[in-house]
Design an enzyme around this catalytic site. Sequence first.
Site, PDB file in Angstrom:
ATOM      1  N   SER A  69       0.791  -1.233   0.000  1.00  0.00           N
ATOM      2  CA  SER A  69       0.000   0.000   0.000  1.00  0.00           C
ATOM      3  C   SER A  69       0.822   1.282   0.000  1.00  0.00           C
ATOM      4  O   SER A  69       0.246   2.376  -0.048  1.00  0.00           O
ATOM      5  CB  SER A  69      -0.969   0.003   1.190  1.00  0.00           C
ATOM      6  OG  SER A  69      -2.049  -0.874   0.946  1.00  0.00           O
ATOM      7  N   LYS A  72      -0.068   3.703  -2.731  1.00  0.00           N
ATOM      8  CA  LYS A  72      -1.105   4.733  -2.665  1.00  0.00           C
ATOM      9  C   LYS A  72      -0.533   6.137  -2.515  1.00  0.00           C
ATOM     10  O   LYS A  72      -1.236   7.125  -2.774  1.00  0.00           O
ATOM     11  CB  LYS A  72      -2.063   4.417  -1.522  1.00  0.00           C
ATOM     12  CG  LYS A  72      -2.845   3.113  -1.745  1.00  0.00           C
ATOM     13  CD  LYS A  72      -3.822   2.841  -0.619  1.00  0.00           C
ATOM     14  CE  LYS A  72      -4.670   1.611  -0.904  1.00  0.00           C
ATOM     15  NZ  LYS A  72      -4.066   0.360  -0.425  1.00  0.00           N
ATOM     16  N   SER A 129      -6.533   3.075   4.060  1.00  0.00           N
ATOM     17  CA  SER A 129      -5.815   2.385   2.981  1.00  0.00           C
ATOM     18  C   SER A 129      -6.796   1.615   2.102  1.00  0.00           C
ATOM     19  O   SER A 129      -6.595   0.443   1.774  1.00  0.00           O
ATOM     20  CB  SER A 129      -4.749   1.443   3.559  1.00  0.00           C
ATOM     21  OG  SER A 129      -3.809   1.072   2.571  1.00  0.00           O
ATOM     22  N   LYS A 231       2.894   6.514   5.356  1.00  0.00           N
ATOM     23  CA  LYS A 231       2.012   5.445   4.880  1.00  0.00           C
ATOM     24  C   LYS A 231       2.551   4.071   5.256  1.00  0.00           C
ATOM     25  O   LYS A 231       3.750   3.829   5.186  1.00  0.00           O
ATOM     26  CB  LYS A 231       1.883   5.535   3.357  1.00  0.00           C
ATOM     27  CG  LYS A 231       0.827   4.607   2.763  1.00  0.00           C
ATOM     28  CD  LYS A 231      -0.589   5.064   3.083  1.00  0.00           C
ATOM     29  CE  LYS A 231      -1.632   4.045   2.656  1.00  0.00           C
ATOM     30  NZ  LYS A 231      -1.698   2.872   3.555  1.00  0.00           N
TER      31      LYS A 231
END
Length: 520
Positions: A69, A72, A129, A231
Amino acid sequence: MVLRNIPLRCIASRFAAALVAIAMVLAASLIAPTPAHAYNPPYAAVVIDVKTGRTLHAENADATRFPASLTKVMTLYLVFEQLERGALRLDSPLRVSSRAAAEPPSKLGLRAGSTITVENAILALTTRSANDVATAIAENLGGSVDAFTREMTRTARALGMKRTTFRNAHGLPNREQVTTARDMAILAIAVQDRFPQYYHYFSRRNFAFNGTTHRNHNRLIGRVTGVDGIKTGFIRASGFNLMTNAKTNSRHIVTVVMGGRSGAHRDGIVERLVKNNLPHAFAGARQTPMMNAAGAVAFVPNVLPPARPADIGVPPAAFASASATGGPLDLASMRPAVAPERNAGNTATPASSGTLRQGAAAETAPEQSGGQVLSFAESTGSIPLPPADLGSRHVSREMAQGGEDAETVAPMQVASANAAAPLPPAATPAEPEPEPVAVSPWVVQIAAVDSKRAALEMLENARSRVGDPLSAAEPFTETVQTGGTTLHRARFSGFDSQGAARDACRQLERRGFACFASRS
């Protein structure tokens, strides 16, 4: 003689019972769950000093890994570009296709045909997420996921992320979606340089949507001093990943760890790296160019050989003649791509080669056909995959099974600067003048920084934390000129032999300080 008194039937019964017991033990060993420590995904880590571009820590930093992730962040980078251009507004609706709605968790659970505002989509990515939202962004901005991910990859290469390729917008398993810890560090720096007005979304601790509050998966925000984002990520093949930004009033680092064995294991590593490296980051004016709307070169951290631990504060100029591991990367060869000439009327942001066009219907989901679609212009030529060095022990089985983002815990303003002429540092109070110290035959050094006050504070902190081993040592600073920069070495005197100095260093290192012994 004893066996003669025991009936054969009894002996047979006991023997059968023993066989059953052995069989049960063997079966249990075969079906027992794999112990947690057996999960050992490929590991990588890097810490970059943002002000100098120096690599403060690296382990497998240039080995290809799966971003999960962390992907992202690039998805949001392209969203921020369109907000800055005026092609999107924070209240613009994004339509959810059946493909987006069907994405596996983590997700918001949006229904096909529904809409979500751009701002809520941003928060859904930075906190929850949400994979369904990431795909909706890709389809609405790119016209299709494929077109959007090609733009993600082109943007990555323009930023200097030479070993990164994107195939989806959320980071779920794909053999060809690869990156490196160093590339992710470049992205972490670029997103806050380019979009300081939107960076605060990465610091949000929770997000309320449709009656549910989703907590940010990044547990270090608010727990570790200086950490304000960015993140987390996880798929089985990648392990637990974390891209982290940490800064004080004068120092700034980004840390990327990939391949943690668990969320707690990953968080512990990042916390230690931040606490050990942030105090030693360069505290002077920024030496590296910043990304800005007027134009910029790609940010490429300086890959330098391991310097003496206490010289971490030295700017890159001091090491210009050093031979780098793998060689320093050439900034001049990584100019940002420009928009195609046919769209010359649009102002392209420095990091992206794609521009938006209206009404692109190719590969658009049926639910989107009635609305406006923002699509990146196609470019000619394919983008080659970077060389892969991922081990096969995790990839084949996990990719065959698919995977999901398992982070399911309920749930700066920076002024533009001219790199050639950095702004002078703000005026600081007069530096303290300590009493002269008699220098012993051997000394230990824990840092070299651009402020005498900071050097003395580090020495006091070290002595208070180490205690008795430094009780008889005398702290002092030594001023040197290195590469046109004035540095103040933070040192302890009071060691008559090399052995005594090294013993003190070992005590300092156990408490997280960099240290080396030197003859005075």
